[in-house]
Scaffold this active site. Structure first.
Site, PDB file in Angstrom:
ATOM      1  N   ASN A  79      48.780  39.543  52.030  1.00 40.24           N
ATOM      2  CA  ASN A  79      49.370  39.908  50.675  1.00 40.24           C
ATOM      3  C   ASN A  79      49.559  41.277  50.421  1.00 40.24           C
ATOM      4  OD1 ASN A  79      49.858  40.087  47.674  1.00 40.24           O
ATOM      5  ND2 ASN A  79      48.523  38.161  47.366  1.00 40.24           N
ATOM      6  N   SER A 131      46.262  37.320  35.126  1.00 38.08           N
ATOM      7  CA  SER A 131      45.498  38.524  35.619  1.00 38.08           C
ATOM      8  C   SER A 131      44.407  37.925  36.026  1.00 38.08           C
ATOM      9  CB  SER A 131      45.195  39.650  34.539  1.00 38.08           C
ATOM     10  OG  SER A 131      44.677  40.864  35.246  1.00 38.08           O
ATOM     11  N   GLY A 168      55.232  28.526  42.202  1.00 33.94           N
ATOM     12  CA  GLY A 168      54.071  28.818  41.667  1.00 33.94           C
ATOM     13  C   GLY A 168      54.239  28.284  40.198  1.00 33.94           C
ATOM     14  N   ALA A 207      51.108  31.163  47.363  1.00 34.52           N
ATOM     15  CA  ALA A 207      49.548  31.430  47.350  1.00 34.52           C
ATOM     16  C   ALA A 207      49.093  31.578  45.856  1.00 34.52           C
ATOM     17  CB  ALA A 207      49.695  32.766  48.169  1.00 34.52           C
ATOM     18  N   GLY A 231      42.714  38.094  39.044  1.00 36.00           N
ATOM     19  CA  GLY A 231      41.721  39.265  39.606  1.00 36.00           C
ATOM     20  C   GLY A 231      40.969  38.798  40.927  1.00 36.00           C
ATOM     21  N   LEU A 232      41.945  38.103  41.333  1.00 37.12           N
ATOM     22  CA  LEU A 232      41.684  37.588  42.926  1.00 37.12           C
ATOM     23  C   LEU A 232      40.554  36.641  42.898  1.00 37.12           C
ATOM     24  CD1 LEU A 232      42.713  37.788  45.968  1.00 37.12           C
ATOM     25  CD2 LEU A 232      41.942  40.137  45.624  1.00 37.12           C
ATOM     26  N   LYS A 276      44.892  30.296  48.667  1.00 40.17           N
ATOM     27  CA  LYS A 276      44.493  31.283  47.774  1.00 40.17           C
ATOM     28  C   LYS A 276      44.411  32.494  48.563  1.00 40.17           C
ATOM     29  CE  LYS A 276      43.619  33.845  44.131  1.00 40.17           C
ATOM     30  NZ  LYS A 276      44.524  34.803  43.452  1.00 40.17           N
ATOM     31  N   GLY A 298      59.550  32.471  43.364  1.00 40.11           N
ATOM     32  CA  GLY A 298      59.900  33.181  42.033  1.00 40.11           C
ATOM     33  C   GLY A 298      60.961  32.506  41.191  1.00 40.11           C
ATOM     34  N   GLY A 299      60.387  31.798  40.307  1.00 42.36           N
ATOM     35  CA  GLY A 299      61.257  31.066  39.362  1.00 42.36           C
ATOM     36  C   GLY A 299      61.726  29.793  39.587  1.00 42.36           C
ATOM     37  N   CYS A 353      49.033  41.976  45.295  1.00 37.88           N
ATOM     38  CA  CYS A 353      48.300  41.591  44.187  1.00 37.88           C
ATOM     39  C   CYS A 353      48.201  42.663  43.065  1.00 37.88           C
ATOM     40  CB  CYS A 353      46.798  41.401  44.520  1.00 37.88           C
ATOM     41  SG  CYS A 353      45.799  40.702  42.999  1.00 37.88           S
TER      42      CYS A 353
END
Ligand SMILES: C=Cc1c(C(=O)O)[nH]c(=O)[nH]c1=O
Length: 313
Positions: free
Chosen positions: A129, A73, A273, A20, A75-76, A44, A251-252, A132
């Site tokens: 989510n 960052s 991501g 996401a 910030g949504l 998103k 992740g990764g 965040c």
């Protein structure tokens, strides 16, 4: 190898999808994901109203030498819930499942969006989510167990259908235990996506003696190689503690190797991501080919044969 799998009884052509927030904020990106080799896709994280997000620079790739990663960052920033609901209503669900990620600024906003999603009677799968890290002044729900409990109770009674949660990384066995104890009290929480970025990291440019990103004095969510061991730990921790739930690993992941590790740790689907942000949707076919080659080499016909089969010493 045969990469087809099942997710919550839904047939999925392969286990790889976007994380996401990456390549999923506007219709052109969502259409590119729908046309890509990804087996599923997610929008998103959205808020009730559209948001511009944080001032730039707010995303930087960390591609000096090793390791590869990112700090963000954002910030949504998002087009607002109605925009993603409109996409969900025109998505081709025969092609691949669609997840809708919600990250309301308040519990009320989350419940309002969830009511509309439920009334829209769309096959889209809800991922709430809880993690965040980049909205100034907002702490991560996933790190406040009491509000996480309250939110899950409210969403369960409001949505009344299976949904999932996107968790922040935890770093302590007591936190794995406590988070899992809460999750296991909500049978409608059908899946758990681990992990979101490692929040509030700080990357410094040595030459200029300056932070890399602007928002929050340079503090932002970390992704990429830096987070793989933490992501694998969280996937396996919740896989062990939540036997009745499905785990999505994030992740990764930048190749078939890390996708394989996430599935070995217990993931049914895996989300990409940072590497997707940098490489674009062509990454899905590359990772799928790499994953399939590793499975052939090891003699696994399907992902079920090795999912969660991580051996300990
Ligand atoms: C939803 C906001 C998020 C953001 C963001 O929009 O800043 N970045 C992340 O790494 N994870 C999030 O969950």
């Amino acid at each position: 190898a045969d990469l087809t799998t099942q997710f919550l009884d839904l047939p999925v052509k392969n286990p790889v999808m976007n994380a996401a927030g990456v390549w999923c904020s506007v219709a052109s990106q969502l259409e590119a994901l729908a046309e890509s080799a990804a087996g599923a896709m997610v929008t998103k994280s959205c808020t009730l109203q559209p948001r511009d997000g944080n001032p730039e620079p707010r995303y930087r790739v960390l591609d000096g030498d090793k390791p590869f990663g990112s700090i963000n960052s954002m910030g949504l920033p998002n087009e607002g819930f109605a925009y993603y609901l409109r996409y969900a209503q025109r998505h081709d669900y025969e092609e691949k499942p669609l997840f809708v990620s919600l990250s309301g600024l308040t519990l009320d906003d989350n419940l309002t969006m969830i009511d509309s999603l439920k009334d829209a009677v769309t096959p889209a799968i809800l991922e709430v989510n809880l993690s965040c890290p980049n909205v100034p002044g907002k702490s991560q729900i996933g790190y406040d167990f009491e509000s996480m409990d309250t939110l899950l109770a409210e969403v369960s009674s409001g949505y009344q259908r299976p949904f999932g949660v996107k968790l922040p990384p935890y770093f302590d066995m007591a936190h794995f235990d406590e988070a899992a104890e809460i999750l296991n009290r909500y049978p409608l929480v059908a899946f758990v996506t681990c992990i979101n970025s490692i929040g509030n990291a700080l990357v410094i440019d040595l030459a200029s003696e300056t932070t890399l990103i602007k928002p929050k004095d340079g503090f932002g969510g970390l992704g990429g190689d830096y987070v793989l061991p933490t992501a694998l730990a969280n996937v396996n921790a919740f896989y062990r503690r939540c036997p009745n739930k499905t785990i999505i690993g994030c992740g990764g992941i930048k190749s078939g190797r890390e996708a394989f590790m996430h599935i070995l740790a217990g993931a049914t689907l895996v989300q990409i991501g940072t590497s997707l942000y940098e490489e674009g949707p062509g990454i899905f076919q590359r990772v799928l080919d790499e994953l399939s080659a590793i499975m052939d080499e090891k003699g696994y016909a399907t992902t079920e044969e090795f999912r969660g089969k991580l051996k300990t010493l």
